[in-house]
Design a protein around this motif. Structure first.
Motif, mmCIF file in Angstrom:
data_model
loop_
_atom_site.group_PDB
_atom_site.id
_atom_site.type_symbol
_atom_site.label_atom_id
_atom_site.label_comp_id
_atom_site.label_asym_id
_atom_site.label_seq_id
_atom_site.Cartn_x
_atom_site.Cartn_y
_atom_site.Cartn_z
ATOM 1 N N GLN A 237 101.987 51.731 -32.719
ATOM 2 C CA GLN A 237 101.690 51.873 -31.206
ATOM 3 C C GLN A 237 101.388 50.551 -30.618
ATOM 4 O OE1 GLN A 237 98.004 53.563 -30.372
ATOM 5 N NE2 GLN A 237 98.616 54.703 -28.510
ATOM 6 N N GLU A 238 100.584 49.799 -31.452
ATOM 7 C CA GLU A 238 100.109 48.338 -30.740
ATOM 8 C C GLU A 238 101.198 47.271 -30.651
ATOM 9 O OE1 GLU A 238 95.542 48.679 -32.109
ATOM 10 O OE2 GLU A 238 96.410 46.866 -32.379
ATOM 11 N N THR A 239 102.129 47.634 -31.434
ATOM 12 C CA THR A 239 103.320 46.391 -31.732
ATOM 13 C C THR A 239 104.528 46.993 -30.693
ATOM 14 O OG1 THR A 239 104.170 47.547 -33.611
ATOM 15 C CG2 THR A 239 102.623 45.424 -33.865
ATOM 16 N N GLY A 240 104.314 48.080 -30.245
ATOM 17 C CA GLY A 240 105.307 48.468 -29.114
ATOM 18 C C GLY A 240 106.493 49.201 -29.693
ATOM 19 N N ILE A 241 106.510 49.548 -31.290
ATOM 20 C CA ILE A 241 107.463 50.159 -31.958
ATOM 21 C C ILE A 241 107.512 51.624 -31.168
ATOM 22 C CG2 ILE A 241 108.240 51.311 -33.995
ATOM 23 C CD1 ILE A 241 108.431 48.481 -34.502
ATOM 24 N N LEU A 242 106.709 52.203 -31.033
ATOM 25 C CA LEU A 242 106.564 53.803 -30.447
ATOM 26 C C LEU A 242 107.183 53.736 -29.176
ATOM 27 C CD1 LEU A 242 103.210 55.136 -31.930
ATOM 28 C CD2 LEU A 242 105.440 55.067 -33.210
ATOM 29 N N ASP A 243 107.315 52.634 -28.256
ATOM 30 C CA ASP A 243 107.779 52.545 -27.097
ATOM 31 C C ASP A 243 109.350 52.900 -27.125
ATOM 32 O OD1 ASP A 243 105.222 52.203 -25.838
ATOM 33 O OD2 ASP A 243 105.568 50.009 -26.107
ATOM 34 N N VAL A 244 110.042 52.636 -27.755
ATOM 35 C CA VAL A 244 111.748 53.014 -27.897
ATOM 36 C C VAL A 244 111.690 54.256 -28.847
ATOM 37 C CG1 VAL A 244 112.007 50.609 -27.818
ATOM 38 C CG2 VAL A 244 111.913 51.630 -30.027
ATOM 39 N N PRO A 245 112.837 55.037 -28.638
ATOM 40 C CA PRO A 245 113.036 56.422 -29.559
ATOM 41 C C PRO A 245 112.908 55.675 -30.994
ATOM 42 C CG PRO A 245 114.621 55.916 -27.822
ATOM 43 C CD PRO A 245 113.844 54.529 -27.639
ATOM 44 N N THR A 246 112.053 56.400 -31.855
ATOM 45 C CA THR A 246 111.915 55.908 -33.128
ATOM 46 C C THR A 246 111.933 57.040 -34.211
ATOM 47 O OG1 THR A 246 110.616 53.885 -32.489
ATOM 48 C CG2 THR A 246 110.288 54.685 -34.830
ATOM 49 N N ASP A 257 94.168 62.032 -35.651
ATOM 50 C CA ASP A 257 94.419 60.973 -34.315
ATOM 51 C C ASP A 257 95.855 60.433 -34.447
ATOM 52 O OD1 ASP A 257 91.787 61.075 -33.172
ATOM 53 O OD2 ASP A 257 91.047 59.283 -34.598
ATOM 54 N N ASP A 258 96.211 60.044 -35.466
ATOM 55 C CA ASP A 258 97.716 59.349 -35.440
ATOM 56 C C ASP A 258 98.701 60.599 -34.751
ATOM 57 O OD1 ASP A 258 97.043 57.247 -36.718
ATOM 58 O OD2 ASP A 258 97.406 58.057 -38.665
ATOM 59 N N ILE A 259 98.426 61.851 -35.169
ATOM 60 C CA ILE A 259 99.499 62.982 -34.676
ATOM 61 C C ILE A 259 99.137 63.026 -33.009
ATOM 62 C CG2 ILE A 259 99.708 65.321 -34.575
ATOM 63 C CD1 ILE A 259 98.844 65.430 -37.759
ATOM 64 N N ARG A 260 97.627 62.894 -32.900
ATOM 65 C CA ARG A 260 97.620 62.831 -31.185
ATOM 66 C C ARG A 260 98.316 61.556 -30.588
ATOM 67 N NH1 ARG A 260 92.973 65.619 -32.545
ATOM 68 N NH2 ARG A 260 91.712 63.533 -33.268
ATOM 69 N N ILE A 261 98.445 60.419 -31.128
ATOM 70 C CA ILE A 261 98.957 59.361 -30.696
ATOM 71 C C ILE A 261 100.588 59.570 -30.691
ATOM 72 C CG2 ILE A 261 99.704 56.973 -31.533
ATOM 73 C CD1 ILE A 261 97.033 56.524 -32.454
ATOM 74 N N LEU A 262 101.082 60.093 -31.776
ATOM 75 C CA LEU A 262 102.589 60.372 -31.838
ATOM 76 C C LEU A 262 103.023 61.310 -30.831
ATOM 77 C CD1 LEU A 262 102.877 60.386 -35.700
ATOM 78 C CD2 LEU A 262 103.705 58.604 -34.114
ATOM 79 N N ALA A 263 102.395 62.426 -30.455
ATOM 80 C CA ALA A 263 102.607 63.379 -29.367
ATOM 81 C C ALA A 263 103.038 62.761 -28.062
ATOM 82 C CB ALA A 263 101.647 64.427 -29.581
ATOM 83 N N ARG A 264 102.671 61.603 -27.704
ATOM 84 C CA ARG A 264 102.753 61.154 -26.498
ATOM 85 C C ARG A 264 104.147 59.955 -26.469
ATOM 86 N NH1 ARG A 264 97.162 59.033 -27.101
ATOM 87 N NH2 ARG A 264 98.044 57.004 -26.369
ATOM 88 N N TYR A 265 104.775 59.966 -27.513
ATOM 89 C CA TYR A 265 105.699 58.861 -27.708
ATOM 90 C C TYR A 265 107.235 59.493 -27.991
ATOM 91 C CZ TYR A 265 102.308 55.267 -27.487
ATOM 92 O OH TYR A 265 101.263 54.219 -26.714
ATOM 93 N N PRO A 266 108.311 58.774 -27.935
ATOM 94 C CA PRO A 266 109.608 59.371 -28.049
ATOM 95 C C PRO A 266 110.109 59.121 -29.628
ATOM 96 C CG PRO A 266 110.015 57.284 -26.864
ATOM 97 C CD PRO A 266 108.357 57.567 -27.167
ATOM 98 N N VAL A 267 109.217 60.155 -30.544
ATOM 99 C CA VAL A 267 109.455 59.665 -31.880
ATOM 100 C C VAL A 267 109.587 60.954 -32.393
ATOM 101 C CG1 VAL A 267 107.831 58.043 -32.140
ATOM 102 C CG2 VAL A 267 106.931 60.323 -32.558
ATOM 103 N N GLY A 268 110.609 61.080 -33.697
ATOM 104 C CA GLY A 268 110.860 62.261 -34.314
ATOM 105 C C GLY A 268 110.540 61.723 -35.840
ATOM 106 N N ILE A 269 110.321 62.923 -36.527
ATOM 107 C CA ILE A 269 109.817 62.648 -38.156
ATOM 108 C C ILE A 269 110.940 63.232 -39.053
ATOM 109 C CG2 ILE A 269 107.929 63.323 -39.717
ATOM 110 C CD1 ILE A 269 105.892 62.900 -37.187
ATOM 111 N N ALA A 270 111.152 62.490 -40.012
ATOM 112 C CA ALA A 270 111.969 62.714 -40.961
ATOM 113 C C ALA A 270 111.546 63.230 -42.138
ATOM 114 C CB ALA A 270 113.164 61.375 -41.357
#
Lengths: 442, 442
Positions: A237-246, A257-270
């Motif tokens: 999050q802090e390094t900006g990785i989550l800001d792009v589709p990841t 807490d991580d899950i709450r963070i991830l829910a706000r970004y354009p990410v998907g989980i493999a």
């Protein structure tokens, strides 16, 4: 231009909202060029107008499966890293074996792995590996679809980011659009914050996504907190990785807490269920990801951890593991497992409006499955059989981007024996194990 | 008299003491009548002296798998009891559906299930079910091997024990010795202590073993302690069940004290890993059984819980689950999984000196496996591939009691389409669900 009719099929329909799956009999699928033009009841079109007709009576038709995280060329070392802890697996086995890799190996390893994928109904793969120009050639040759991320370690510095950025530009849209690209810093445990920040910046500039391993185990989260005072997800999050589709590979060690963070970004989980079982990576908060509406897709990881590239097996193990870990047989019902395998995977792969369903306008990545084997009888409920009974050879025919790649188990674009022969000549060199030489340390 | 040569095979050798597995190339297996006469390096016998020669170059040969606990005819309801808790699975699904069972259904269900078993390399089965004279006919017809236990509930009283004792006498050694029999009280939760005691006495008198479900979950152990002040295993001990050779199905809920008890008796444990995952039956103390030298064998259970009768999948899931539950990737290595699948299962099945290995004097239950598929390449280590990569159709040829039952995927003793047709006519009646009608209550 391809004009293809799949006639009189039983069509799998998965409703992603209700997470239910049904089978609709008597359906025709009309494919023009690389897209699905129409899906309709059999009898409305004249088969003689089509260049190719596939008679699908008694067959089930569904979207090709999408592998959201793999290292396909690692098939080269199949079976050479078994019954190990994750530490030994990395340090004494895989990262030592990978020291033997030469660029051309990637071409033949990619071909062998793509053959295996096609033979079990996998039509697209988000691959994360080295020497990807060779992988791209293999994809072009066999006719597969791929999302390629050139793996880089922090130790390789900005020069590597620049090099893989050139790969992104050179191969974006290659193979008639079947190849897409993104950046692929390996993980927060092999890339420091500066390197991750530079990767994110490069991805922003290129207008592409990122594919990264993160929080593979709870232990990685604990180690990161101890070392950096932050979870691996917080670092992304802090390094900006989550800001792009990841695409985030694994994330088994995510905290609430991580899950709450991830829910706000354009990410998907493999999600690679077989790898997690085999390397004893622990329980994964998969149901929590789903509850937070974070897209989840299926993944094979490399065969050195997963043994195969069979995503039907991965889907089954995902459902079984979730039931086991929750202590509730009701968890992860059939419709939910199929929703993850289809639309969920298409979301993680980044083409939710073009892949993961058989709908007009979607790309024509279609597989035909024979459910007449004894292991499916009596067939009261086909979606159940897809999840719990299917054997890879039930996948009879595979179409990618409108092209028939496998018909009735015969591969049409590749000479399998030539690939086997090429792989055989490489086995001795590739399997030489010098634990003193490693590409990285875990 | 059959005189059969399997020529130039790669032979799987499993060492049960060291729990290791190797493959020995260039081996001939000579079969005379129903037994293995010799195992030797290729070239020592003249193939023209044999009635039948199977050229096995490029094939791996191993003993047929032994299913130590099943209800094969339950294949009739495949897929009709999904995504359920164990309570609902019994009460609202299976025990209601089984109310529809008619004796002749067992013949056709058994045939369908045996076809599935043979197609995945299973040559013998310890079946626990109803109307077994019909099952025996199916076994006789198709040429399989079985150990039959006629299921009985305590509510059926001494008359049922007497009836199933007659079955034991009538069918012991039937089908040219391929059928053995034992008594099969269902479980301590459906049979009271007096009934169990009477069953044990009858088994002693008949000189046969017992096959019973016990301690299927931790909850069953807790409930038994609350109700009887004893664990289910203690009840089996006190009622004399453990004094005869006994197959114990599941035993997931055994306590450390239970394991100490079991180690003193002639029992074996049938382990059905897929069922435990699917019905969320909890962690099983499998490694503790093995440490106590209690024999463990593979089991499919019924397909209504397990979905398939594929014991290669069961073996894989056993190993994966043990790694996952222990949190250690080193647990249940390949050699140990194969030892359970071969000699371990033969011990539980009660024929440790005749089944589970390819040795002179052993019964000729032999399967040939093709490891040339892309999913096995490159093949550095065949035992690994058997455990983690095998797909059922890799099993090409199956020999039971010296007779070729399947050759290169063609079934030689049964018309599959006739079986399918017979099953289809029964589907509607069998799947009618009246939850008010149950054969028992869980």
């Amino acid at each position: 231009m391809t004009h293809l009719l799949i006639q009189n099929a039983q069509l799998l329909r998965v409703d992603a909202v209700t997470q239910t799956a049904i089978v609709q009999p008597g359906q025709d699928i009309v494919i023009r060029s690389n897209r699905i033009e129409a899906v309709q009841a059999t009898g409305q079109v004249d088969a003689s107008h089509f260049a190719t007709v596939i008679e699908a009576a008694g067959m089930l038709v569904m979207p090709g499966l999408i592998n959201c995280h793999a290292h396909v060329p690692m098939v080269l070392w199949r079976g050479l890293a078994e019954d190990a802890s994750i530490d030994r697996w990395f340090n004494d086995m895989m990262w030592a074996l990978e020291h033997n890799l030469q660029p051309e190996d990637v071409y033949w390893g990619m071909l062998l792995g793509l053959i295996e994928q096609i033979e079990c109904g996998v039509t697209a793969v988000a691959d994360h590996y080295f020497h990807l120009a060779y992988a791209a050639q293999a994809i072009e040759k066999i006719g597969a679809r791929a999302l390629l991320g050139y793996a880089m370690f922090g130790s390789e510095g900005q020069a590597k980011i620049d090099e893989t950025a050139r790969f992104v530009q050179d191969y974006q849209g290659a193979a008639q659009g079947r190849i897409r690209t993104l950046l692929a810093p390996h993980s927060p445990y092999t890339c420091d914050a500066d390197f991750l920040r530079a990767s994110a910046k490069a991805a922003q500039k290129l207008g592409v996504g990122i594919h990264i391993h993160v929080s593979e185990t709870k232990q990685q989260t604990i180690d990161s907190l101890r070392k950096h005072g932050k979870t691996p997800i917080q670092i992304l999050q802090e390094t900006g990785i989550l800001d792009v589709p990841t695409i985030l590979a694994h994330v088994c060690g995510a905290t609430p807490d991580d899950i709450r963070i991830l829910a706000r970004y354009p990410v998907g989980i493999a999600h690679a269920a077989k790898t997690y079982l085999k390397l004893a990576m622990g329980k994964t908060p998969l149901l929590e990801f789903i509850a937070a509406n974070i897209p989840v897709g299926l993944a094979s990881d490399g065969v050195v951890s997963n043994s195969t590239l069979n995503l039907f097996e991965t889907m089954r193990l995902m459902a079984l593991t979730q039931k086991h870990d929750a202590g509730m047989g009701e968890v992860m019902p059939i419709g939910q497992a199929l929703a993850i395998a289809t639309q969920g995977s298409a979301r993680v792969y980044g083409q939710p409006d073009e892949l993961g369903a058989i709908e007009p306008g979607y790309l024509a990545d279609v597989i035909l499955i024979d459910l007449n084997g004894a292991h499916h009888q009596p067939l009261y409920h086909a979606p159940f059989s897809l999840v719990y009974n299917l054997q890879a050879p039930d996948v009879r025919t595979v179409i990618i981007d409108g092209q028939i790649i496998m018909r009735d188990r015969h591969l049409l674009t590749i000479d399998k024996q030539e690939v086997y022969a090429q792989i055989r000549t490489r086995m001795e060199r590739l399997s030489y194990l010098d634990p003193a030489k490693r590409i990285q340390t875990y």
